[in-house]
Write a protein that holds these residues in place. Sequence first.
Motif, PDB file in Angstrom:
ATOM      1  N   PRO A  79       0.816  -1.228   0.000  1.00  0.00           N
ATOM      2  CA  PRO A  79       0.000   0.000   0.000  1.00  0.00           C
ATOM      3  C   PRO A  79       0.840   1.263   0.000  1.00  0.00           C
ATOM      4  O   PRO A  79       0.396   2.307  -0.478  1.00  0.00           O
ATOM      5  N   PHE A  80       2.049   1.194   0.558  1.00  0.00           N
ATOM      6  CA  PHE A  80       2.984   2.323   0.548  1.00  0.00           C
ATOM      7  C   PHE A  80       4.360   1.774   0.868  1.00  0.00           C
ATOM      8  O   PHE A  80       4.485   0.620   1.317  1.00  0.00           O
ATOM      9  N   SER A  81       5.396   2.560   0.652  1.00  0.00           N
ATOM     10  CA  SER A  81       6.760   2.129   0.957  1.00  0.00           C
ATOM     11  C   SER A  81       7.447   3.274   1.700  1.00  0.00           C
ATOM     12  O   SER A  81       7.922   4.226   1.081  1.00  0.00           O
ATOM     13  N   LEU A  82       7.475   3.153   3.024  1.00  0.00           N
ATOM     14  CA  LEU A  82       7.923   4.286   3.852  1.00  0.00           C
ATOM     15  C   LEU A  82       9.012   3.857   4.818  1.00  0.00           C
ATOM     16  O   LEU A  82       8.988   2.734   5.327  1.00  0.00           O
ATOM     17  N   PRO A  83       9.927   4.777   5.124  1.00  0.00           N
ATOM     18  CA  PRO A  83      10.727   4.561   6.319  1.00  0.00           C
ATOM     19  C   PRO A  83       9.740   4.694   7.492  1.00  0.00           C
ATOM     20  O   PRO A  83       8.862   5.568   7.449  1.00  0.00           O
ATOM     21  N   GLY A 107      -4.451   3.211   9.797  1.00  0.00           N
ATOM     22  CA  GLY A 107      -5.855   2.969   9.458  1.00  0.00           C
ATOM     23  C   GLY A 107      -5.983   2.327   8.082  1.00  0.00           C
ATOM     24  O   GLY A 107      -6.776   1.396   7.872  1.00  0.00           O
ATOM     25  N   GLN A 108      -5.164   2.798   7.135  1.00  0.00           N
ATOM     26  CA  GLN A 108      -5.164   2.240   5.766  1.00  0.00           C
ATOM     27  C   GLN A 108      -4.742   0.770   5.803  1.00  0.00           C
ATOM     28  O   GLN A 108      -5.337  -0.083   5.138  1.00  0.00           O
ATOM     29  N   LEU A 109      -3.735   0.486   6.605  1.00  0.00           N
ATOM     30  CA  LEU A 109      -3.244  -0.890   6.743  1.00  0.00           C
ATOM     31  C   LEU A 109      -4.320  -1.787   7.378  1.00  0.00           C
ATOM     32  O   LEU A 109      -4.558  -2.915   6.923  1.00  0.00           O
ATOM     33  N   ALA A 115      -7.495  -1.412   7.208  1.00  0.00           N
ATOM     34  CA  ALA A 115      -8.557  -1.642   6.215  1.00  0.00           C
ATOM     35  C   ALA A 115      -8.121  -2.710   5.209  1.00  0.00           C
ATOM     36  O   ALA A 115      -8.905  -3.596   4.831  1.00  0.00           O
ATOM     37  N   LEU A 116      -6.860  -2.658   4.779  1.00  0.00           N
ATOM     38  CA  LEU A 116      -6.356  -3.647   3.818  1.00  0.00           C
ATOM     39  C   LEU A 116      -6.356  -5.052   4.448  1.00  0.00           C
ATOM     40  O   LEU A 116      -6.723  -6.040   3.799  1.00  0.00           O
ATOM     41  N   ILE A 117      -5.953  -5.134   5.705  1.00  0.00           N
ATOM     42  CA  ILE A 117      -5.929  -6.448   6.376  1.00  0.00           C
ATOM     43  C   ILE A 117      -7.355  -6.990   6.515  1.00  0.00           C
ATOM     44  O   ILE A 117      -7.605  -8.178   6.282  1.00  0.00           O
ATOM     45  N   ARG A 118      -8.309  -6.117   6.858  1.00  0.00           N
ATOM     46  CA  ARG A 118      -9.717  -6.560   6.948  1.00  0.00           C
ATOM     47  C   ARG A 118     -10.190  -7.124   5.607  1.00  0.00           C
ATOM     48  O   ARG A 118     -10.934  -8.095   5.551  1.00  0.00           O
ATOM     49  N   GLU A 119      -9.735  -6.504   4.519  1.00  0.00           N
ATOM     50  CA  GLU A 119     -10.129  -6.935   3.171  1.00  0.00           C
ATOM     51  C   GLU A 119      -9.502  -8.298   2.825  1.00  0.00           C
ATOM     52  O   GLU A 119     -10.153  -9.161   2.251  1.00  0.00           O
ATOM     53  N   LEU A 120      -8.233  -8.492   3.188  1.00  0.00           N
ATOM     54  CA  LEU A 120      -7.510  -9.703   2.780  1.00  0.00           C
ATOM     55  C   LEU A 120      -7.761 -10.890   3.717  1.00  0.00           C
ATOM     56  O   LEU A 120      -7.656 -12.046   3.305  1.00  0.00           O
ATOM     57  N   ALA A 121      -8.078 -10.607   4.975  1.00  0.00           N
ATOM     58  CA  ALA A 121      -8.156 -11.680   5.980  1.00  0.00           C
ATOM     59  C   ALA A 121      -9.135 -12.811   5.615  1.00  0.00           C
ATOM     60  O   ALA A 121      -8.785 -13.987   5.769  1.00  0.00           O
ATOM     61  N   PRO A 122     -10.328 -12.496   5.131  1.00  0.00           N
ATOM     62  CA  PRO A 122     -11.286 -13.594   4.896  1.00  0.00           C
ATOM     63  C   PRO A 122     -10.827 -14.617   3.854  1.00  0.00           C
ATOM     64  O   PRO A 122     -11.293 -15.747   3.869  1.00  0.00           O
ATOM     65  N   THR A 123      -9.926 -14.250   2.959  1.00  0.00           N
ATOM     66  CA  THR A 123      -9.492 -15.180   1.908  1.00  0.00           C
ATOM     67  C   THR A 123      -8.067 -15.688   2.136  1.00  0.00           C
ATOM     68  O   THR A 123      -7.451 -16.256   1.229  1.00  0.00           O
ATOM     69  N   GLU A 144       6.171  -1.006  16.742  1.00  0.00           N
ATOM     70  CA  GLU A 144       5.313  -1.304  17.903  1.00  0.00           C
ATOM     71  C   GLU A 144       4.063  -0.430  17.904  1.00  0.00           C
ATOM     72  O   GLU A 144       3.023  -0.854  18.434  1.00  0.00           O
ATOM     73  N   GLU A 145       4.144   0.766  17.329  1.00  0.00           N
ATOM     74  CA  GLU A 145       2.959   1.625  17.289  1.00  0.00           C
ATOM     75  C   GLU A 145       1.932   1.076  16.297  1.00  0.00           C
ATOM     76  O   GLU A 145       0.739   1.007  16.592  1.00  0.00           O
ATOM     77  N   THR A 146       2.417   0.674  15.121  1.00  0.00           N
ATOM     78  CA  THR A 146       1.488   0.078  14.151  1.00  0.00           C
ATOM     79  C   THR A 146       0.896  -1.212  14.713  1.00  0.00           C
ATOM     80  O   THR A 146      -0.310  -1.453  14.592  1.00  0.00           O
TER      81      THR A 146
END
Length: 328
Positions: free
Chosen positions: A55-59, A69-71, A73-81, A95-97
């Motif tokens: 979804p992004f490439s960040l230090p 929050g974006q992450l 949402a992506l995990i919620r989308e991918l988790a069921p499959t 640790e914050e994420t």
Amino acid sequence: MPSDATPPAHAPRLALIHTGGTIASRPSPDGRGLTPQTPPALPGLEQVEVTEAQPFSLPSPHMTPAHMGQLAALIRELAPTHDGVVVTHGTDTLEETAFALHLMLDVKVPVVLTGSMRHAEEISWDGPANLLDAAHVALHPHSPGRGPLVVIGGDIFDARTVTKIHTTAVDAFGGYPGPIGRIDREGHVPRLHYFAMPEPRATYHPAHLQARVEILYAYAGWTGEGYAEAAARADGLVIAALGTGNLPAELLPLIQGTDKPVVIATRTHAGPVLPVYGYAGGGATLVEAGAIPASFLNAHKARLLLLILLGQGLTREQIQTVFERDEF
Ligand SMILES: NC(=O)C[C@H](N)C(=O)O
């Protein structure tokens, strides 16, 4: 596949989400130091179906609550499959994420964060082993139900207690009371052991992640410099206080005069905040003045919890209850 896993009806499906960090970094061509460039390849899991996303490439010092929050949402989308999710991430704010995902996610499959302390061109490059360990942990039948996990150097940590404890060592993560599991390899065969099952916790669904919560760091001789300005512009404050949550006497009237939530964490690396001291600025007087003890959370995790609770529209009293009852 882990050797002691019950074989699933289909090939195990892993979602691998890359977000940047040293695990994706190399020296930049302009010679000005490391930057995230290429996400790491997952070695040696031939029978696993892997779906990759970036979804992004960040230090990770560039991570914000919005990215978290974006992450989520992506995990919620991918988790069921998928049967498990691995997130590669820079270690500085990992640790914050992990804690933000712990607070906001209620997916059934394991979510495992990992990173590296050395980049791909260093002799002690720890990215591939950490990534492989994380994948094994994410697909292991004993991993669900433990909340988001962090896997580094073979140690498995829960998202509530894990913290970065060293700036350069490969075993850079720790926290109190320590790992809840361990993954090692016997030859190529992974061996995973859990020592603890984190209790199930509340999940929060903030309407936004834009609350402004600032952290102030206490020190001997602090007379409140910066407090009034921070209290005026922020929606809530966290103070990394001293010992069990004490402050110099000058802070007491400032906290008494603040109607926004003020959470007291500790700059000490382990242990709870407890209102035991009754001198001006002692923890008992701060709580009497309306401050909220952060329990065992460090200041940056307490900040994320406060930001999420504010984003969910909770009142100061409701926020106090969440912290008091360890509902996180
Ligand atoms: N080891 C690392 O990943 C550190 C890096 N500065 C980051 O957090 O992105």
